[in-house]
Design an enzyme around this catalytic site. Structure first.
Site, PDB file in Angstrom:
ATOM      1  N   GLY A 111       0.838  -1.185   0.000  1.00 49.53           N
ATOM      2  CA  GLY A 111       0.000   0.000   0.000  1.00 49.53           C
ATOM      3  C   GLY A 111       0.871   1.232   0.000  1.00 49.53           C
ATOM      4  O   GLY A 111       2.049   1.182   0.375  1.00 49.53           O
ATOM      5  N   GLN A 148       3.217   9.873   1.376  1.00 45.09           N
ATOM      6  CA  GLN A 148       4.489   9.163   1.380  1.00 45.09           C
ATOM      7  C   GLN A 148       5.357   9.520   0.181  1.00 45.09           C
ATOM      8  O   GLN A 148       6.551   9.223   0.171  1.00 45.09           O
ATOM      9  CB  GLN A 148       4.258   7.659   1.410  1.00 45.09           C
ATOM     10  CG  GLN A 148       3.659   7.181   2.716  1.00 45.09           C
ATOM     11  CD  GLN A 148       3.479   5.690   2.688  1.00 45.09           C
ATOM     12  OE1 GLN A 148       2.450   5.190   2.271  1.00 45.09           O
ATOM     13  NE2 GLN A 148       4.511   4.974   3.130  1.00 45.09           N
ATOM     14  N   CYS A 172       6.516   0.010   7.119  1.00 46.12           N
ATOM     15  CA  CYS A 172       6.088   1.163   6.330  1.00 46.12           C
ATOM     16  C   CYS A 172       7.273   1.633   5.496  1.00 46.12           C
ATOM     17  O   CYS A 172       8.396   1.724   5.998  1.00 46.12           O
ATOM     18  CB  CYS A 172       5.616   2.269   7.264  1.00 46.12           C
ATOM     19  SG  CYS A 172       5.116   3.774   6.432  1.00 46.12           S
ATOM     20  N   LEU A 173       6.999   1.960   4.242  1.00 47.50           N
ATOM     21  CA  LEU A 173       8.062   2.455   3.369  1.00 47.50           C
ATOM     22  C   LEU A 173       8.623   3.781   3.861  1.00 47.50           C
ATOM     23  O   LEU A 173       9.771   4.119   3.563  1.00 47.50           O
ATOM     24  CB  LEU A 173       7.545   2.602   1.931  1.00 47.50           C
ATOM     25  CG  LEU A 173       7.083   1.310   1.258  1.00 47.50           C
ATOM     26  CD1 LEU A 173       6.487   1.592  -0.111  1.00 47.50           C
ATOM     27  CD2 LEU A 173       8.218   0.299   1.152  1.00 47.50           C
ATOM     28  N   HIS A 220      -3.795   1.502   7.982  1.00 45.36           N
ATOM     29  CA  HIS A 220      -2.437   2.045   7.885  1.00 45.36           C
ATOM     30  C   HIS A 220      -2.384   3.209   6.892  1.00 45.36           C
ATOM     31  O   HIS A 220      -1.863   4.285   7.206  1.00 45.36           O
ATOM     32  CB  HIS A 220      -1.484   0.915   7.456  1.00 45.36           C
ATOM     33  CG  HIS A 220      -0.057   1.330   7.336  1.00 45.36           C
ATOM     34  ND1 HIS A 220       0.903   0.914   8.226  1.00 45.36           N
ATOM     35  CD2 HIS A 220       0.585   2.101   6.427  1.00 45.36           C
ATOM     36  CE1 HIS A 220       2.076   1.422   7.866  1.00 45.36           C
ATOM     37  NE2 HIS A 220       1.906   2.150   6.771  1.00 45.36           N
ATOM     38  N   GLU A 221      -2.936   3.002   5.692  1.00 39.06           N
ATOM     39  CA  GLU A 221      -2.851   4.030   4.640  1.00 39.06           C
ATOM     40  C   GLU A 221      -3.744   5.230   4.946  1.00 39.06           C
ATOM     41  O   GLU A 221      -3.347   6.377   4.712  1.00 39.06           O
ATOM     42  CB  GLU A 221      -3.170   3.445   3.266  1.00 39.06           C
ATOM     43  CG  GLU A 221      -2.255   2.308   2.828  1.00 39.06           C
ATOM     44  CD  GLU A 221      -0.762   2.621   2.873  1.00 39.06           C
ATOM     45  OE1 GLU A 221      -0.367   3.809   2.779  1.00 39.06           O
ATOM     46  OE2 GLU A 221       0.034   1.676   3.009  1.00 39.06           O
ATOM     47  N   HIS A 277      -2.097   7.504   7.286  1.00 42.49           N
ATOM     48  CA  HIS A 277      -1.158   8.422   6.621  1.00 42.49           C
ATOM     49  C   HIS A 277      -1.867   9.704   6.186  1.00 42.49           C
ATOM     50  O   HIS A 277      -1.309  10.797   6.287  1.00 42.49           O
ATOM     51  CB  HIS A 277      -0.534   7.770   5.374  1.00 42.49           C
ATOM     52  CG  HIS A 277       0.675   6.956   5.654  1.00 42.49           C
ATOM     53  ND1 HIS A 277       1.841   7.489   6.172  1.00 42.49           N
ATOM     54  CD2 HIS A 277       0.925   5.638   5.452  1.00 42.49           C
ATOM     55  CE1 HIS A 277       2.746   6.527   6.293  1.00 42.49           C
ATOM     56  NE2 HIS A 277       2.217   5.395   5.870  1.00 42.49           N
TER      57      HIS A 277
END
Length: 176
Positions: free
Chosen positions: A46, A51, A100-101, A142-143, A146
């Protein structure tokens, strides 16, 4: 299409809430395609627009995340515009080793809702509503976090978060 740079903690823009998308235009569609290419390149399951340095309410995800991949070339993704969680199950579980990236070199166990109901627009501007369970539920939480300026490390203990911040700041200092 292009692979975008991932913004990493402690970048301040990751802590800002994102503004809604007003218009689905070619510029937005290109952003979404580039986000997908970036997500699969990294690899991730995702990715939220903040991000990649764009504070707009757009996420993409791999709808086959957690499934056994039969075709490594399959780069199917789903884009959600202005997503919101309408309801969350009372049942929770621990998302083990969530990563997480944008949170470099760190994974942690995070308490998440077992299922969520999400409403958003798709890339065609149509309203979609669905129930997400298991890994897809974790990805949605999670997304969408963000988009609200929340990182998964904000959902772990203060001690673990402080240890990660210290490690990350030392890592960045040593790069200079």
């Amino acid at each position: 299409m292009a692979i975008l740079d991932i913004v990493a903690f402690p970048e301040p823009s990751l802590k800002k809430a994102s503004g809604p998308v007003e218009t689905i235009d070619d510029e937005l569609k290109i952003l979404i395609e580039n986000m997908a290419e970036t997500m699969f390149h990294e690899p991730g399951v995702g990715l939220a627009a903040p991000q990649v340095g764009i504070n707009r309410r757009v996420i993409i995800y791999d709808p086959h995340a957690g499934e056994e991949q039969t075709d490594p070339e399959d780069k199917t993704f789903t884009a959600l515009i202005n997503p919101e969680i309408l309801s969350k199950s009372k049942e929770t579980f621990i998302s083990e080793k969530e990563g997480c990236l944008s949170v470099v070199d760190y994974r942690a166990d995070v308490r998440r809702h077992a299922s969520v109901t999400v409403r958003a627009m798709n890339i065609d501007g149509e309203t979609v509503e669905f129930d997400a369970h298991g890994l897809i539920s974790v990805i949605m939480q999670h997304e969408i976090d963000h988009l609200d300026g929340i990182l998964f490390i904000d959902r772990i203990s203060a001690l673990k978060r402080a240890m990660y911040k210290k490690k990350r700041l030392k890592q960045l200092k040593n790069k200079k």
